[in-house]
Scaffold this active site. Structure first.
Site, mmCIF file in Angstrom:
data_model
loop_
_atom_site.group_PDB
_atom_site.id
_atom_site.type_symbol
_atom_site.label_atom_id
_atom_site.label_comp_id
_atom_site.label_asym_id
_atom_site.label_seq_id
_atom_site.Cartn_x
_atom_site.Cartn_y
_atom_site.Cartn_z
ATOM 1 C CB SER A 99 -0.923 -0.007 1.219
ATOM 2 O OG SER A 99 -1.651 1.179 1.302
ATOM 3 N NE ARG A 103 -1.876 3.901 1.453
ATOM 4 C CZ ARG A 103 -2.813 4.127 2.359
ATOM 5 N NH1 ARG A 103 -2.952 5.327 2.868
ATOM 6 N NH2 ARG A 103 -3.583 3.150 2.758
ATOM 7 C CG LEU A 124 8.440 -8.662 -7.986
ATOM 8 C CD1 LEU A 124 9.252 -7.821 -7.023
ATOM 9 C CD2 LEU A 124 7.156 -9.156 -7.345
ATOM 10 C CD GLU A 125 4.270 -9.461 -13.837
ATOM 11 O OE1 GLU A 125 3.390 -9.325 -12.971
ATOM 12 O OE2 GLU A 125 4.745 -10.565 -14.130
ATOM 13 C CD GLN A 144 1.423 -7.054 1.799
ATOM 14 O OE1 GLN A 144 2.006 -6.772 2.820
ATOM 15 N NE2 GLN A 144 0.345 -6.420 1.414
ATOM 16 C CD GLN A 167 10.755 -17.105 -13.542
ATOM 17 O OE1 GLN A 167 11.113 -16.352 -14.430
ATOM 18 N NE2 GLN A 167 9.697 -16.879 -12.786
#
Length: 180
Positions: A99, A103, A124-125, A144, A167
């Site tokens: 979060s 933000r 991660l994108e 997370q 990977q």
């Protein structure tokens, strides 16, 4: 059922769930905080006027190793977690962005689902929705993982196989399946 911190610790102590490196301070009541590594893939926007999902071998990109990266406004990069994760065949993982980063306009996604029996770093994108650049640094908290117990699995998935399993570095898609 979402696994609690106590249940996750039991799985880790038994060796059924592997998170390396692991620190109890990143274990929340229902999730584990993961961190950004120093490996990224940046698309070459200049030499890639269009991404044709039927010709993924023509993608132009740069693999970057750096302790920090600047994500330009409305740009996309791939990163990976610092943590290596191995799931048992009866646990599914879900990745959620933080979060605090959302933000700031930073969306962190990982195709959400980590299949039972998966092992490897989580790719991660990362997308900057903001109108100003955002600097990301190695080892920063980036997302997370929530772990969910699969009850009565129809089969033992063991260690899965496939392009994105095990990977050790960020893997780009080689092919998008089409309906046959």
């Amino acid at each position: 059922m979402i696994l609690s911190d106590r249940e996750l610790l039991e799985l880790i102590e038994k060796g059924d769930l592997v998170i390396k490196p692991f620190s109890r301070k990143y274990l929340d009541d229902v999730s584990y905080e993961v961190h950004l590594s120093n490996e990224f893939i940046v698309m070459d926007y200049i030499n890639t006027p269009v991404i044709d999902v039927g010709k993924l071998d023509e993608l132009k990109y740069e693999r970057v190793k750096s302790s920090e990266i600047v994500v330009q406004p409305h740009h996309f990069v791939l990163g990976r977690t610092l943590e290596w994760i191995e799931l048992p065949s009866n646990v599914t993982g879900f990745v959620s962005g933080k979060s605090s980063l959302a933000r700031l306009g930073l969306q962190v996604h990982a195709a959400a689902l980590i299949h039972p029996g998966s092992r490897g770093y989580i790719v991660l994108e990362i997308f900057n929705h903001n109108n100003v650049p955002i600097v990301l640094r190695e080892k920063m908290a980036i997302a997370q993982v929530v772990f969910i117990k699969n009850y009565s699995p129809e089969k033992d998935y063991g260690r899965r196989k496939g392009m994105y399993f095990n990977q050790k570095e960020i893997t780009l898609p080689r092919k998008i399946p089409f309906y046959e």
